[in-house]
Design a protein around this motif. Structure first.
Motif, PDB file in Angstrom:
ATOM      1  N   ASP A   1       0.803  -1.265   0.093  1.00 59.78           N
ATOM      2  CA  ASP A   1      -0.031   0.020   0.037  1.00 59.78           C
ATOM      3  C   ASP A   1       0.801   1.285  -0.028  1.00 59.78           C
ATOM      4  O   ASP A   1       2.062   1.100  -0.219  1.00 59.78           O
ATOM      5  N   ALA A   2       0.323   2.529   0.181  1.00 62.07           N
ATOM      6  CA  ALA A   2       1.263   3.504   0.037  1.00 62.07           C
ATOM      7  C   ALA A   2       2.257   3.392   1.095  1.00 62.07           C
ATOM      8  O   ALA A   2       3.306   3.987   0.972  1.00 62.07           O
TER       9      ALA A   2
ATOM     10  N   SER B   1       4.054   4.564  -7.526  1.00 60.58           N
ATOM     11  CA  SER B   1       3.086   5.294  -6.929  1.00 60.58           C
ATOM     12  C   SER B   1       1.966   4.300  -6.368  1.00 60.58           C
ATOM     13  O   SER B   1       1.626   3.555  -7.049  1.00 60.58           O
ATOM     14  N   ALA B   2       1.547   4.650  -5.375  1.00 65.49           N
ATOM     15  CA  ALA B   2       0.476   3.472  -4.908  1.00 65.49           C
ATOM     16  C   ALA B   2      -0.789   3.618  -5.463  1.00 65.49           C
ATOM     17  O   ALA B   2      -1.712   2.860  -5.559  1.00 65.49           O
ATOM     18  N   ASP B   3      -1.006   4.741  -6.292  1.00 64.10           N
ATOM     19  CA  ASP B   3      -2.168   5.024  -6.996  1.00 64.10           C
ATOM     20  C   ASP B   3      -2.252   4.294  -8.436  1.00 64.10           C
ATOM     21  O   ASP B   3      -3.297   4.190  -9.301  1.00 64.10           O
ATOM     22  N   ALA B   4      -0.953   3.790  -8.849  1.00 65.05           N
ATOM     23  CA  ALA B   4      -0.849   3.258 -10.103  1.00 65.05           C
ATOM     24  C   ALA B   4      -2.095   2.024 -10.380  1.00 65.05           C
ATOM     25  O   ALA B   4      -2.367   1.671 -11.382  1.00 65.05           O
ATOM     26  N   LYS B   5      -2.011   1.158  -9.413  1.00 70.22           N
ATOM     27  CA  LYS B   5      -2.812   0.105  -9.399  1.00 70.22           C
ATOM     28  C   LYS B   5      -2.586  -1.076 -10.577  1.00 70.22           C
ATOM     29  O   LYS B   5      -3.537  -1.155 -11.351  1.00 70.22           O
TER      30      LYS B   5
ATOM     31  N   GLN C   1      -6.628  -5.238  -4.230  1.00 67.60           N
ATOM     32  CA  GLN C   1      -7.112  -4.018  -4.792  1.00 67.60           C
ATOM     33  C   GLN C   1      -8.445  -4.061  -5.019  1.00 67.60           C
ATOM     34  O   GLN C   1      -9.279  -3.175  -5.787  1.00 67.60           O
TER      35      GLN C   1
END
Length: 278
Positions: free
Chosen positions: A142-143, A262-266, A278
Motif C-alpha cells: 500500500d502507500a 506510486s500507490a495510485d498506479a494499481k 485491490q
C-alpha cells in the motif's frame, strides 16, 4: 453491400492505425525474475540448477531473495548462493528478511523499517552493494509500504507474466505452462501496442516471474524459456535480436524503468492477489 462498405473501410483503417502504433513501440525483451530463493539444499539444489541453465544460455536475471529464511537465505548454503548470483552478474534484490514468507503490508511501520534495513544490510554484506529493487511478498503493498521501500532506496518491481509456480502454495507441477504464458503475454501485448509500457535502452522489458526454490521450475526452466519465445512468435510480438537480458547493467536499468513508484498506479497483480489487495 454498398451500405456496409464504409464500415468495412473504417474497420480496415482502424486496424492499420493499430498495427502502425504497435510497430512504433520498442521491441520486447523478457526480463526474468525469481522469487523466494535461494534454496538451501546441499544436493540437487534448484537455485543451482536455474543458475546453470542461465549461465549456459548467457542470460541474466533478477533474484528476489529472502535473506533470513530459515530454509534458504538464512543458511550457509543460501548465503553462498546469494554471493554466487552476484558474482555471476545477476541482479540480487530483496524479497524479505524474515524467517518466513511474511507479508510486508501486515507489518506496522516500525517492524517493516527494521525488516527492510536488515535485508539491505544482509545483501550489502554478501555482495558489497546496496540492493535497488524489492518485490513485496504475496504482491501485497500500500502507500505506506511503498514509502518505506523508497526510504531504504528500494524500487518496487511487480510482474507482467507469472509462471504460477509458487512453491509456497504447494504447487510443484504445471499442466498449463504454455497456455498460461500465452494468456498473460496476450494481455501484456495489448498494453505494449498501446504504448502503455516503459522502455529502457531501446527495448520494452516484459517482466516474467518464476520461483527458484521450486524443483519443478528448476527441472523445466529451459522449457519455460522456449515457451516464452514460442508464444511471442504466435502472438506476433516483435522481440529484440537478443530476447533475454545478457548484461547486468542493462537488466537493472530495465527493471528500474519497469518499477512501480506510486500507490495510485494499481497495476494488475497475478492470479487472486489482484482481487485480494485491490
Amino acid at each position: 453491400m454498398p451500405v456496409f462498405r464504409p464500415r468495412l473501410l473504417l474497420a480496415a483503417f482502424s486496424l492499420l492505425l493499430w498495427c502502425a502504433g504497435a510497430l512504433a513501440q520498442a521491441p520486447v525483451r523478457f526480463l526474468l525474475t525469481f522469487d523466494d530463493g535461494p534454496a538451501a539444499a546441499v544436493n540437487h539444489n534448484p537455485t543451482v540448477q536455474v543458475l546453470e541453465v542461465l549461465a549456459r544460455r548467457r542470460i541474466k536475471a533478477v533474484f528476489f531473495t529472502q535473506t533470513r529464511a530459515w530454509n534458504g537465505g538464512g543458511t550457509e548454503m543460501g548465503r553462498f548462493l546469494i554471493r554466487r548470483e552476484h558474482a555471476e552478474d545477476h541482479v540480487v534484490a530483496l524479497h524479505s528478511a524474515t524467517k518466513l514468507h511474511a507479508n510486508h503490508r501486515f507489518m506496522n511501520r516500525e517492524e517493516l523499517e527494521r525488516n527492510l534495513q536488515a535485508g539491505v544490510d544482509d545483501l550489502r554484506g554478501e555482495t558489497g552493494v546496496d540492493p535497488k529493487l524489492v518485490r513485496p511478498p504475496f504482491w501485497a503493498y500500500d502507500a505506506d509500504t511503498l514509502a518505506s521501500y523508497h526510504a531504504h532506496g528500494l524500487q518496487m518491481l511487480l510482474t507482467d507474466l507469472n509462471a504460477n509456480d509458487g512453491k509456497i502454495y504447494g504447487i510443484n507441477f504445471s499442466w498449463h505452462k504454455r497456455s498460461n504464458m500465452l494468456t498473460h503475454l496476450a494481455e501484456t501485448r495489448k498494453r505494449w501496442a498501446a504504448g502503455a509500457m516503459p522502455s529502457a535502452d531501446g527495448y520494452t522489458p516484459v517482466v516474467v516471474t518464476f520461483h527458484d526454490v521450486n524443483t519443478y521450475t528448476a527441472r523445466h526452466i529451459e522449457e519455460y524459456l522456449d515457451i516464452l519465445l514460442d508464444v511471442a512468435r504466435e502472438l506476433n510480438v516483435p522481440l529484440a535480436d537478443q530476447p533475454f537480458y545478457t548484461n547486468r547493467d542493462e537488466l537493472e536499468r530495465a527493471a528500474l524503468a519497469a518499477s512501480v513508484n506510486s500507490a495510485d498506479a494499481k497495476p494488475h497483480l497475478p492470479g487472486l492477489w489482484n482481487w485480494l489487495w485491490q
